[in-house]
Design a protein around this motif. Sequence first.
Motif, PDB file in Angstrom:
ATOM      1  N   ASP A 154      48.265  48.592  44.370  1.00 41.99           N
ATOM      2  CA  ASP A 154      49.529  49.306  44.584  1.00 41.99           C
ATOM      3  C   ASP A 154      49.703  50.435  43.580  1.00 41.99           C
ATOM      4  O   ASP A 154      50.208  51.509  43.921  1.00 41.99           O
ATOM      5  CB  ASP A 154      50.710  48.334  44.498  1.00 41.99           C
ATOM      6  CG  ASP A 154      50.742  47.345  45.651  1.00 41.99           C
ATOM      7  OD1 ASP A 154      50.199  47.695  46.723  1.00 41.99           O
ATOM      8  OD2 ASP A 154      51.294  46.246  45.492  1.00 41.99           O
ATOM      9  N   GLU A 155      49.282  50.179  42.351  1.00 45.21           N
ATOM     10  CA  GLU A 155      49.415  51.205  41.308  1.00 45.21           C
ATOM     11  C   GLU A 155      48.507  52.402  41.603  1.00 45.21           C
ATOM     12  O   GLU A 155      48.916  53.558  41.422  1.00 45.21           O
ATOM     13  CB  GLU A 155      49.064  50.610  39.942  1.00 45.21           C
ATOM     14  CG  GLU A 155      49.434  51.488  38.776  1.00 45.21           C
ATOM     15  CD  GLU A 155      50.921  51.756  38.652  1.00 45.21           C
ATOM     16  OE1 GLU A 155      51.274  52.874  38.208  1.00 45.21           O
ATOM     17  OE2 GLU A 155      51.730  50.876  39.003  1.00 45.21           O
ATOM     18  N   LEU A 156      47.303  52.148  42.073  1.00 46.62           N
ATOM     19  CA  LEU A 156      46.407  53.246  42.435  1.00 46.62           C
ATOM     20  C   LEU A 156      46.992  54.053  43.591  1.00 46.62           C
ATOM     21  O   LEU A 156      46.913  55.288  43.605  1.00 46.62           O
ATOM     22  CB  LEU A 156      45.029  52.707  42.834  1.00 46.62           C
ATOM     23  CG  LEU A 156      44.141  52.142  41.730  1.00 46.62           C
ATOM     24  CD1 LEU A 156      42.742  51.896  42.272  1.00 46.62           C
ATOM     25  CD2 LEU A 156      44.068  53.057  40.528  1.00 46.62           C
ATOM     26  N   ARG A 157      47.550  53.334  44.533  1.00 45.04           N
ATOM     27  CA  ARG A 157      48.137  54.005  45.700  1.00 45.04           C
ATOM     28  C   ARG A 157      49.278  54.934  45.270  1.00 45.04           C
ATOM     29  O   ARG A 157      49.394  56.053  45.763  1.00 45.04           O
ATOM     30  CB  ARG A 157      48.608  52.951  46.696  1.00 45.04           C
ATOM     31  CG  ARG A 157      48.922  53.498  48.080  1.00 45.04           C
ATOM     32  CD  ARG A 157      49.212  52.390  49.067  1.00 45.04           C
ATOM     33  NE  ARG A 157      47.996  51.732  49.525  1.00 45.04           N
ATOM     34  CZ  ARG A 157      47.676  50.473  49.314  1.00 45.04           C
ATOM     35  NH1 ARG A 157      48.497  49.696  48.615  1.00 45.04           N
ATOM     36  NH2 ARG A 157      46.559  49.963  49.771  1.00 45.04           N
TER      37      ARG A 157
ATOM     38  N   ALA B 157      33.335  47.372  36.648  1.00 50.00           N
ATOM     39  CA  ALA B 157      33.001  46.094  37.282  1.00 50.00           C
ATOM     40  C   ALA B 157      33.814  45.006  36.610  1.00 50.00           C
ATOM     41  O   ALA B 157      34.179  45.139  35.435  1.00 50.00           O
ATOM     42  CB  ALA B 157      31.506  45.794  37.152  1.00 50.00           C
ATOM     43  N   PRO B 158      34.142  43.937  37.355  1.00 54.06           N
ATOM     44  CA  PRO B 158      34.838  42.816  36.717  1.00 54.06           C
ATOM     45  C   PRO B 158      33.934  42.195  35.660  1.00 54.06           C
ATOM     46  O   PRO B 158      32.719  42.304  35.759  1.00 54.06           O
ATOM     47  CB  PRO B 158      35.095  41.860  37.888  1.00 54.06           C
ATOM     48  CG  PRO B 158      34.128  42.257  38.951  1.00 54.06           C
ATOM     49  CD  PRO B 158      33.854  43.713  38.767  1.00 54.06           C
ATOM     50  N   PRO B 159      34.518  41.611  34.605  1.00 46.30           N
ATOM     51  CA  PRO B 159      35.929  41.235  34.479  1.00 46.30           C
ATOM     52  C   PRO B 159      36.834  42.312  33.884  1.00 46.30           C
ATOM     53  O   PRO B 159      38.014  42.066  33.683  1.00 46.30           O
ATOM     54  CB  PRO B 159      35.863  40.019  33.554  1.00 46.30           C
ATOM     55  CG  PRO B 159      34.704  40.311  32.661  1.00 46.30           C
ATOM     56  CD  PRO B 159      33.691  41.008  33.520  1.00 46.30           C
ATOM     57  N   LEU B 160      36.305  43.509  33.564  1.00 46.39           N
ATOM     58  CA  LEU B 160      37.150  44.561  33.000  1.00 46.39           C
ATOM     59  C   LEU B 160      38.267  44.910  33.974  1.00 46.39           C
ATOM     60  O   LEU B 160      38.020  45.180  35.149  1.00 46.39           O
ATOM     61  CB  LEU B 160      36.323  45.817  32.720  1.00 46.39           C
ATOM     62  CG  LEU B 160      37.107  47.009  32.153  1.00 46.39           C
ATOM     63  CD1 LEU B 160      37.646  46.694  30.767  1.00 46.39           C
ATOM     64  CD2 LEU B 160      36.238  48.256  32.131  1.00 46.39           C
ATOM     65  N   LYS B 161      39.496  44.902  33.481  1.00 41.36           N
ATOM     66  CA  LYS B 161      40.652  45.198  34.322  1.00 41.36           C
ATOM     67  C   LYS B 161      41.033  46.672  34.186  1.00 41.36           C
ATOM     68  O   LYS B 161      41.009  47.233  33.096  1.00 41.36           O
ATOM     69  CB  LYS B 161      41.839  44.316  33.934  1.00 41.36           C
ATOM     70  CG  LYS B 161      41.625  42.831  34.203  1.00 41.36           C
ATOM     71  CD  LYS B 161      42.873  42.037  33.865  1.00 41.36           C
ATOM     72  CE  LYS B 161      42.653  40.549  34.079  1.00 41.36           C
ATOM     73  NZ  LYS B 161      42.398  40.226  35.488  1.00 41.36           N
ATOM     74  N   LEU B 162      41.382  47.264  35.315  1.00 39.27           N
ATOM     75  CA  LEU B 162      41.876  48.642  35.308  1.00 39.27           C
ATOM     76  C   LEU B 162      43.381  48.572  35.097  1.00 39.27           C
ATOM     77  O   LEU B 162      44.157  48.420  36.037  1.00 39.27           O
ATOM     78  CB  LEU B 162      41.525  49.342  36.628  1.00 39.27           C
ATOM     79  CG  LEU B 162      41.899  50.821  36.734  1.00 39.27           C
ATOM     80  CD1 LEU B 162      41.387  51.612  35.557  1.00 39.27           C
ATOM     81  CD2 LEU B 162      41.388  51.402  38.046  1.00 39.27           C
ATOM     82  N   THR B 163      43.800  48.687  33.852  1.00 42.81           N
ATOM     83  CA  THR B 163      45.191  48.472  33.477  1.00 42.81           C
ATOM     84  C   THR B 163      46.014  49.757  33.604  1.00 42.81           C
ATOM     85  O   THR B 163      45.474  50.865  33.666  1.00 42.81           O
ATOM     86  CB  THR B 163      45.280  47.981  32.022  1.00 42.81           C
ATOM     87  OG1 THR B 163      44.735  48.997  31.170  1.00 42.81           O
ATOM     88  CG2 THR B 163      44.495  46.695  31.833  1.00 42.81           C
ATOM     89  N   ASN B 164      47.328  49.599  33.583  1.00 41.75           N
ATOM     90  CA  ASN B 164      48.227  50.756  33.589  1.00 41.75           C
ATOM     91  C   ASN B 164      48.015  51.614  32.352  1.00 41.75           C
ATOM     92  O   ASN B 164      48.194  52.840  32.397  1.00 41.75           O
ATOM     93  CB  ASN B 164      49.688  50.305  33.665  1.00 41.75           C
ATOM     94  CG  ASN B 164      50.085  49.907  35.072  1.00 41.75           C
ATOM     95  OD1 ASN B 164      49.334  50.104  36.018  1.00 41.75           O
ATOM     96  ND2 ASN B 164      51.264  49.340  35.200  1.00 41.75           N
TER      97      ASN B 164
END
Length: 345
Positions: free
Chosen positions: A111-114, A78-85
């Motif tokens: 785009d990265e998930l895609r 959940a935000p604010p945690l970012k799903l980073t590279n």
Amino acid sequence: MLKWKFFIVLKFVAIVRMASAKNCSTNKPPKVLIAEPSTPRSGISYLKEHGCQVIELEKATEDEVLKHIAEVDALLLAPPLKLTNKILDAAGCNMKTVATVSAGYNHIDIDELRKRGIKLGNTPRVLDAAVADHAVMLALAAARRLHEGRLKIENNEWKSDYQWMLGQDICNSTVGIIGLGNIGQAIAKRMKGFDIKQILYTGHREKPEGKELGAKFVSLDTLARDSDFVIISVPLTKETEGMCNEEFFSKMKKTSVFVNISRGQVVDQPALIKALKTNSIFAAGLDVMTPEPLPPDHEMLKLPNLVLTPHIGSATTNTRNEMSLLAAKNILKGLAGEEMIYPVV
């Protein structure tokens, strides 16, 4: 000699298969990482009831996620945690499913998930009513000078004067909604109950739902110029970031009220502060801002004509329980190779 070589090949294949089974086994119960410690138990219990092994973090930080991400099949955040590279790079080959307990997903690089073939689901719709209620509350509170009135009481400035603390009416007003999505439509339905004059809306195109609500599709400039109440209900994108800027506020009426329940970055905040300080607009109500959390010494807290709430638009017990449950269902769908209830990617 040939038999010996054949034996070596068979042995090698067996080792590869064992490693594969060890690293990417589908026979074991799927593991789900719950990155947000305050996630309501409704979703977590649902995952457990459906055979998932749940790992719950004590802190919603990137470092904590990195400790476990390689061993799980799905991630609930959940935000604010970012799903980073960095997190995605550390994820194992099983991690192909992500669910966010939020309608917005600007904390995730879609785009990265895609590119990586990872599914993502969000939790819209179940929060529409709560957020719409909050938007109307902010509109009323700002229009009737709720925060300023409280300050008058605290500072012993209460007067008995018919011209004192006059506010703005919603009745017979023009309400402009920027973004007539599900939440925007829910806001429009509630506003109609106040006997308003008309609803204006803007977006990429005219919508059939707008006609059903009796709302008029207009340009952004027209909406800013003609509305007595301007309510922002759009997702944060490259297109919407900073769309409500100094030029926008200069077109609004001096008696108008501005409300934002979307994302803080949609608004050029210094421009809004200037508009409120110079009384270019009457008042504003914000549930979102930048940064979040807002520092206690921030200048916005010193503005009497600004009503602030700490990003709690969907914060009701029932709504948050439903969001958690929906996120869990999205994960189970993703793990089963099925389309999520609300897929983003």
